[in-house]
Structures are given as C-alpha cells and as structure tokens.
Motif scaffolding. Sequence first.
Motif, short mmCIF file in Angstrom:
data_model
loop_
_atom_site.label_atom_id
_atom_site.label_comp_id
_atom_site.label_asym_id
_atom_site.label_seq_id
_atom_site.Cartn_x
_atom_site.Cartn_y
_atom_site.Cartn_z
N ALA A 1 38.78 33.01 -20.07
CA ALA A 1 39.80 33.53 -19.16
C ALA A 1 40.09 32.49 -18.08
O ALA A 1 39.24 31.68 -17.75
N PRO A 2 41.32 32.53 -17.52
CA PRO A 2 41.61 31.69 -16.36
C PRO A 2 41.08 32.36 -15.09
O PRO A 2 40.98 33.59 -15.02
N MET A 3 40.75 31.57 -14.09
CA MET A 3 40.29 32.12 -12.82
C MET A 3 40.94 31.36 -11.66
O MET A 3 41.38 30.22 -11.81
N ILE A 4 41.00 32.02 -10.52
CA ILE A 4 41.53 31.38 -9.32
C ILE A 4 40.53 31.54 -8.18
O ILE A 4 39.69 32.44 -8.18
N ILE A 5 40.65 30.65 -7.21
CA ILE A 5 39.88 30.76 -5.97
C ILE A 5 40.83 31.32 -4.92
O ILE A 5 41.79 30.65 -4.52
N PRO A 6 40.62 32.55 -4.47
CA PRO A 6 41.54 33.15 -3.49
C PRO A 6 41.58 32.33 -2.20
O PRO A 6 40.55 31.89 -1.69
N MET A 7 42.80 32.10 -1.68
CA MET A 7 42.95 31.34 -0.45
C MET A 7 43.85 32.11 0.52
O MET A 7 44.86 32.69 0.12
N ALA A 8 43.48 32.10 1.81
CA ALA A 8 44.25 32.83 2.82
C ALA A 8 45.36 31.98 3.41
O ALA A 8 46.36 32.51 3.90
N GLY A 9 45.23 30.67 3.37
CA GLY A 9 46.21 29.78 3.97
C GLY A 9 47.40 29.52 3.07
O GLY A 9 47.59 30.17 2.03
N LYS A 10 48.22 28.53 3.46
CA LYS A 10 49.44 28.24 2.72
C LYS A 10 49.28 27.07 1.73
O LYS A 10 50.24 26.72 1.05
N ALA A 11 48.10 26.49 1.67
CA ALA A 11 47.89 25.38 0.74
C ALA A 11 48.05 25.88 -0.69
O ALA A 11 47.60 26.98 -1.05
N GLU A 12 48.73 25.07 -1.52
CA GLU A 12 48.97 25.46 -2.90
C GLU A 12 47.74 25.28 -3.78
O GLU A 12 47.58 25.99 -4.77
N GLY B 1 46.12 15.95 -10.54
CA GLY B 1 47.55 16.12 -10.35
C GLY B 1 48.17 17.21 -11.20
O GLY B 1 49.04 17.96 -10.75
N ASN B 2 47.71 17.32 -12.44
CA ASN B 2 48.35 18.23 -13.40
C ASN B 2 47.53 19.45 -13.75
O ASN B 2 48.03 20.35 -14.46
N GLY B 3 46.30 19.51 -13.32
CA GLY B 3 45.46 20.66 -13.66
C GLY B 3 45.08 20.66 -15.13
O GLY B 3 45.03 19.61 -15.79
N LEU B 4 44.85 21.84 -15.67
CA LEU B 4 44.47 22.00 -17.08
C LEU B 4 45.70 22.24 -17.95
O LEU B 4 46.65 22.91 -17.54
N THR B 5 45.66 21.73 -19.17
CA THR B 5 46.74 21.98 -20.12
C THR B 5 46.66 23.42 -20.61
O THR B 5 45.59 24.05 -20.56
N ASP B 6 47.77 23.94 -21.09
CA ASP B 6 47.78 25.30 -21.63
C ASP B 6 46.81 25.42 -22.81
O ASP B 6 46.14 26.45 -22.98
N GLU B 7 46.74 24.37 -23.61
CA GLU B 7 45.83 24.38 -24.76
C GLU B 7 44.38 24.53 -24.31
O GLU B 7 43.61 25.29 -24.91
N MET B 8 44.01 23.83 -23.24
CA MET B 8 42.64 23.91 -22.75
C MET B 8 42.37 25.28 -22.14
O MET B 8 41.29 25.85 -22.33
N ILE B 9 43.34 25.82 -21.42
CA ILE B 9 43.17 27.14 -20.81
C ILE B 9 42.98 28.20 -21.89
O ILE B 9 42.13 29.09 -21.78
N GLU B 10 43.80 28.12 -22.94
CA GLU B 10 43.71 29.10 -24.02
C GLU B 10 42.39 29.03 -24.77
O GLU B 10 41.94 30.03 -25.36
N LEU C 1 36.94 17.79 -26.07
CA LEU C 1 36.52 18.79 -25.08
C LEU C 1 36.84 20.21 -25.53
O LEU C 1 36.06 21.14 -25.31
N LYS C 2 37.99 20.38 -26.16
CA LYS C 2 38.36 21.72 -26.63
C LYS C 2 37.31 22.27 -27.58
O LYS C 2 36.90 23.44 -27.48
N ASN C 3 36.84 21.45 -28.49
CA ASN C 3 35.82 21.89 -29.45
C ASN C 3 34.52 22.23 -28.74
O ASN C 3 33.82 23.19 -29.12
N GLU C 4 34.17 21.46 -27.70
CA GLU C 4 32.95 21.76 -26.94
C GLU C 4 33.06 23.12 -26.26
O GLU C 4 32.10 23.89 -26.22
N ILE C 5 34.25 23.41 -25.72
CA ILE C 5 34.46 24.70 -25.08
C ILE C 5 34.35 25.83 -26.09
O ILE C 5 33.69 26.86 -25.84
N LEU C 6 34.97 25.67 -27.24
CA LEU C 6 34.90 26.70 -28.29
C LEU C 6 33.46 26.88 -28.78
O LEU C 6 33.03 28.01 -29.06
N SER C 7 32.72 25.79 -28.86
CA SER C 7 31.31 25.86 -29.28
C SER C 7 30.49 26.63 -28.26
O SER C 7 29.61 27.43 -28.62
#
Length: 264
Positions: free
Chosen positions: A235-246, A222-231, A179-185
Amino acid sequence: MQTITSKDNPKIKEAAKLVQSKKARREKGLFLTEGLRLCMDAVKSGRIPLKTFLTQTVYSQLEQREDGKELLFQSREIYLITDEIADKLSDTQTPQGLFCTFEILDNRERLATIKRNRVVVLSSLQDPGNIGTIIRTAEAFGVDLIVMSADCPDLYAPKTLRATMGGVFRMPILVTDDLKNEILSMRKEGISVYAAALKQNSVPITQIGFDAPSAVVIGNEGNGLTDEMIEACTAPMIIPMAGKAESLNAAVAATVAIWEMCRK
C-alpha cells in the motif's frame, strides 16, 4: 614498508582509479577509504586493509595511538607517500594523509540469513548525503536491512562513504538490479511493504501498526516513486504534515518512517 614518491607509480594509479571510477571499483572488487575514522571503522568491522598509503606525518601519529598501531598491524602492505600523492588520492580540499584499500564483499549469502522485521528500501536516490543519513539513522534505530536499487549512489564512492560515517561497514545492505522483484519477494515472505507516496488511497503512517514485519520504500528526491514501484508494494503511505510544504527531503522522510517503524 616501502616508500613511493612518484604519482605515476602503478599502485598509486590503481588507487586513484578506485576513488574516481565506480567501474574500476566493480572490476577490481576494491574500494579506497580515507582518514583514520573510516579506515578503523572498516578494520573493526572485519575488513583487512590490502594496501595502506600514508604520509610520514600520519605514520608518526599512528605509532603513538593504539588504534593506529592496530591499523598498521592489520595492513598487508604499507606504503609511505608524499603530500603530493596524498593530494592525488584525496577527493577533499584537505587530504588526511591516510588511505586504505579494501575488498568489496559479496554479502548476498550473509544477508539471506538475517531477519527482516524492519526493512528500509531506497529506490533511485541521487544524493550521497541522503544515502549516508539514511544508513546512519537506520543503524541508530535498529533497522534490520537496507535494500537499494543499483542506480543509487555507489556505496563505496568517497562521498557516500564519508556520509555514512562508517555505517556502511556495520549496516546490512543489499544492492539489487531488480528492486521490484525484491519488493515482491518480501511480500511473499509475509512482509508488508509501504511506499512513501501521495496517492488517493495513501494510508497515514500514524495509522500503520508496524507490529508485523514491515518495509518502507523511499523514492527519488525529485520524482518520487514510479507507479510501477508503488503498485508492487502492499500500500502507499503518507506522512501527515500540518504546514504548507508539499514534501519532505528524502532523508527526513526516511527518518520519520524509520522512527515510526522501529519505536515499538
């Protein structure tokens, strides 16, 4: 049309293995669908049923329906089976009495020719239900391609097939061992790839224009994305949330990202 009454029939044993084993599906290059809707979705998408197994009750019903007649006409081999055999082939509590065997197609050549303006990337997801929801959402909003890591749930496993509601037959999907190679491609092709991840430099998704070809990457429940995949991403992105859910469920996060990416 032949009649099979024994659970030990070689054709029944082979079909049962396709239900139970990812290894068997890969080795045979085949998968099994259950129920009229899934079987017809496959046929309408150009898949030819190699074998069709059905009970006498279902056969009588299909003869009264135009779509049922089409399915029977397309099938290369048809076998009448008992209710007991239907129980063996089904992985649900209420067997539907209709099963079709199809070839797994190698889509790489076709996928290489499609546009990649809007891409969803799934990394190491675990829940077939999430995979199915994401595929259905991607199809509904016009995503061009889904890219999945090979450790995601098997697309042709019964639970995943049901969850996609037939979308697996219509939505272009690429499963990759790297998958990492597909992302770089994709980045080399000029596609901006955004990793759904909470980092100090994460960009709110509402600030991303998505005017140019773009991809969003959704990680493990459960674990989200690895640092290697994020790098590997732009860029990393977030979905802004108003509530207290993590965090959001993976399928929900993907749905929000798909909507933002495709709404223009």
